[in-house]
Write an enzyme that holds these catalytic residues in place. Structure first.
Site, PDB file in Angstrom:
ATOM      1  N   LYS A  36       0.788  -1.577   0.113  1.00  0.00           N
ATOM      2  CA  LYS A  36      -0.127   0.131   0.308  1.00  0.00           C
ATOM      3  C   LYS A  36       1.040   1.067  -0.191  1.00  0.00           C
ATOM      4  CE  LYS A  36      -0.431  -0.314   5.017  1.00  0.00           C
ATOM      5  NZ  LYS A  36      -1.231  -0.989   6.086  1.00  0.00           N
ATOM      6  N   ARG A 134     -10.831  -0.293  15.195  1.00  0.00           N
ATOM      7  CA  ARG A 134     -10.499   0.367  14.219  1.00  0.00           C
ATOM      8  C   ARG A 134     -11.357  -0.345  12.781  1.00  0.00           C
ATOM      9  NH1 ARG A 134      -4.879   1.650  10.807  1.00  0.00           N
ATOM     10  NH2 ARG A 134      -5.976  -0.656   9.889  1.00  0.00           N
ATOM     11  N   TYR A 268      13.472  30.909   7.664  1.00  0.00           N
ATOM     12  CA  TYR A 268      12.129  31.111   7.899  1.00  0.00           C
ATOM     13  C   TYR A 268      12.332  31.757   9.462  1.00  0.00           C
ATOM     14  CZ  TYR A 268       9.597  31.076   2.912  1.00  0.00           C
ATOM     15  OH  TYR A 268       9.639  30.693   1.313  1.00  0.00           O
ATOM     16  N   MET A 316       9.840  24.706   1.194  1.00  0.00           N
ATOM     17  CA  MET A 316       8.854  24.429   1.025  1.00  0.00           C
ATOM     18  C   MET A 316       9.075  23.219   0.205  1.00  0.00           C
ATOM     19  SD  MET A 316       5.943  25.113  -2.395  1.00  0.00           S
ATOM     20  CE  MET A 316       5.483  25.452  -0.709  1.00  0.00           C
TER      21      MET A 316
HETATM   22  C1  LIG Z   1      -0.097  -1.540   6.932  1.00  0.00           C
HETATM   23  C2  LIG Z   1      -0.631  -3.201   7.758  1.00  0.00           C
HETATM   24  C3  LIG Z   1       0.092  -4.164   7.687  1.00  0.00           C
HETATM   25  C4  LIG Z   1       1.757  -3.929   7.478  1.00  0.00           C
HETATM   26  O1  LIG Z   1       2.197  -3.075   8.607  1.00  0.00           O
HETATM   27  P1  LIG Z   1       3.665  -3.394   9.228  1.00  0.00           P
HETATM   28  O2  LIG Z   1       3.493  -2.730  10.255  1.00  0.00           O
HETATM   29  O3  LIG Z   1       3.987  -1.892   7.804  1.00  0.00           O
HETATM   30  O4  LIG Z   1       4.158  -4.412   9.265  1.00  0.00           O
HETATM   31  C5  LIG Z   1      -0.449  -5.269   7.693  1.00  0.00           C
HETATM   32  N1  LIG Z   1      -1.927  -5.470   7.712  1.00  0.00           N
HETATM   33  C6  LIG Z   1      -2.296  -4.423   7.514  1.00  0.00           C
HETATM   34  C7  LIG Z   1      -3.863  -4.065   7.921  1.00  0.00           C
HETATM   35  C8  LIG Z   1      -2.678  -3.385   7.694  1.00  0.00           C
HETATM   36  O5  LIG Z   1      -3.311  -1.920   6.558  1.00  0.00           O
END
Ligand SMILES: *Cc1c(COP(=O)(O)O)cnc(C)c1O
Length: 386
Positions: A36, A134, A268, A316
């Site tokens: 992801k 969650r 800045y 930036m």
């Molecule tokens: C991002 C994610 C992972 C991976 O987690 P890490 O801590 O990066 O290994 C696994 N399962 C789900 C559902 C996630 O959203």
């Protein structure tokens, strides 16, 4: 004339391959490679291909469009997508053989409706909330498994998996992990009672894969560790201690090098002052590229093997570092924000004593390495080493 890159993220794919193999040897369960967020900033398609080559049997993404990008790149491995709002194009998911995580009855109903109208079977992984509060079903779990069973009997869906996610896997030994596991077991029992028999139960992220053998089940989901980074340097130690090789090197050109007198106020707000006459370097990368604006002087860049701390606020597109009065650096030289040794010997030399790391940047602005790498922006060119 070719234009040289201003800023590059160099991804060592062989490091990712080694990390996947190392983690799989650790857990003995099949692996799902989590790609992801542009593979944690490392490049979605290239990392996915590498992970599959290294032995990962599954790929995992948050968004459906990430999964569709992988299919468009002709990647055939099973893919699970777990953040698909109810308005998503479930028809595209089903047609492209993408497994969907189902956190509620409402999601399930949408997927069932699409599968029926396509006259195809949708592949789903029911998600249970075991304590993270969650994603996943909580009070609705019994209804969700009952509805799923009905749809499975009708041939509309196949319940491939049941899964959940740890809130505190990076605190190995914390009792909350045991509580979540026991809730997971109860949820599996409820699914079994209605006659569901999912092939794949999964619960572990990187931290659990490394430290919680009880949580392996049928698949481990490898994220941050696959990229060679520690899930939590404070509780689990750094990359090196975990036998992982950071895959990403981040560098930008020195735009300008110049001498400045003691007492100069930098950037800045003039928040930092140069204590002695020195030479500064202006690095051609800024917060628009993912360099945190509030990073303090414990982060910086490696130039000519010298660690040169940030002075003043990150802008930036640029920030200023203290190269030291005697520096031989010149405009156009590379400044390494993360890493500095490119290629195969990195394993031994890549520590926060010898160069800046995703962990030193995280420490410099009160966040975690995950946020440092995932925020590297699209203006930074990705370069791949095999
Ligand atoms: C991002 C994610 C992972 C991976 O987690 P890490 O801590 O990066 O290994 C696994 N399962 C789900 C559902 C996630 O959203």
């Amino acid at each position: 004339m070719s234009i040289e890159n201003r800023a590059e993220a160099i991804i060592d794919l062989s490091a990712i391959e080694k990390n996947v193999k190392h983690l799989m040897a650790h857990s003995s369960a099949p692996a799902l490679a989590v790609v992801k967020a542009n593979a944690y900033g490392h490049g979605l398609v290239a990392v996915a291909r590498t992970a599959v080559k290294a032995g990962a049997s599954w790929l995992g993404v948050a968004l459906l469009e990430e999964a569709l990008t992988l299919r468009a790149a002709r990647i055939k491995a099973p893919i699970l997508s777990w953040l698909t709002p109810i308005s998503d194009d479930f028809a595209a998911a089903i047609k492209n053989n993408i497994d969907l995580a189902i956190p509620s009855v409402a999601h399930l109903k949408e997927v069932i409706a699409e599968a029926k109208s396509l006259q195809l079977t949708a592949r789903v992984h029911l998600e249970v909330d075991t304590g993270m509060t969650r994603g996943g079903a909580l009070y609705e779990w019994d209804e969700l498994v009952a509805e799923a069973k009905k749809a499975e009997v009708a041939g509309v869906i196949k319940v491939v998996g049941v899964w959940s996610h740890f809130a505190r896997a990076d605190e190995p030994g914390h009792e909350f992990n045991d509580l979540q596991l026991s809730n997971f077991e109860k949820a599996l029992e409820v699914a079994k009672q209605v006659g569901l028999n999912p092939e794949i139960k999964h619960m572990s992220n990187s931290a659990a894969t490394l430290r919680n053998p009880k949580a392996k089940y049928d698949l481990v989901r490898l994220g941050i560790a696959m990229y060679g980074l520690s899930p939590d340097v404070n509780t689990m130690g750094d990359s090196k201690g975990l036998g992982l090789i950071p895959a990403l090197t981040l560098r930008a050109k020195l735009h300008l090098v110049k001498d400045v007198p003691a007492g100069s106020k930098v950037g800045y707000g003039g928040t930092a002052e140069v204590k002695t006459d020195t030479k500064i370097g202006v690095v051609a990368m800024g917060y628009a590229d993912g360099v945190p604006r509030n990073a303090d002087s414990s982060a910086g860049v490696l130039v000519g093997n010298k660690m040169s701390p940030i002075i003043g606020r990150v802008s930036m597109d640029q920030f200023v570092v203290d190269l030291g009065k005697e520096s031989q650096a010149r405009a156009g030289d590379w400044a390494y924000l993360i890493g500095g040794v490119i290629g195969s010997d990195k394993g031994d030399s890549y520590t926060s004593d010898t160069c800046y790391t995703a962990d030193s940047w995280a420490g410099a602005c009160g966040t975690i390495n995950y946020e440092i790498v995932t925020r590297i922006g699209p203006r930074v060119k990705r370069i791949y080493l095999d």
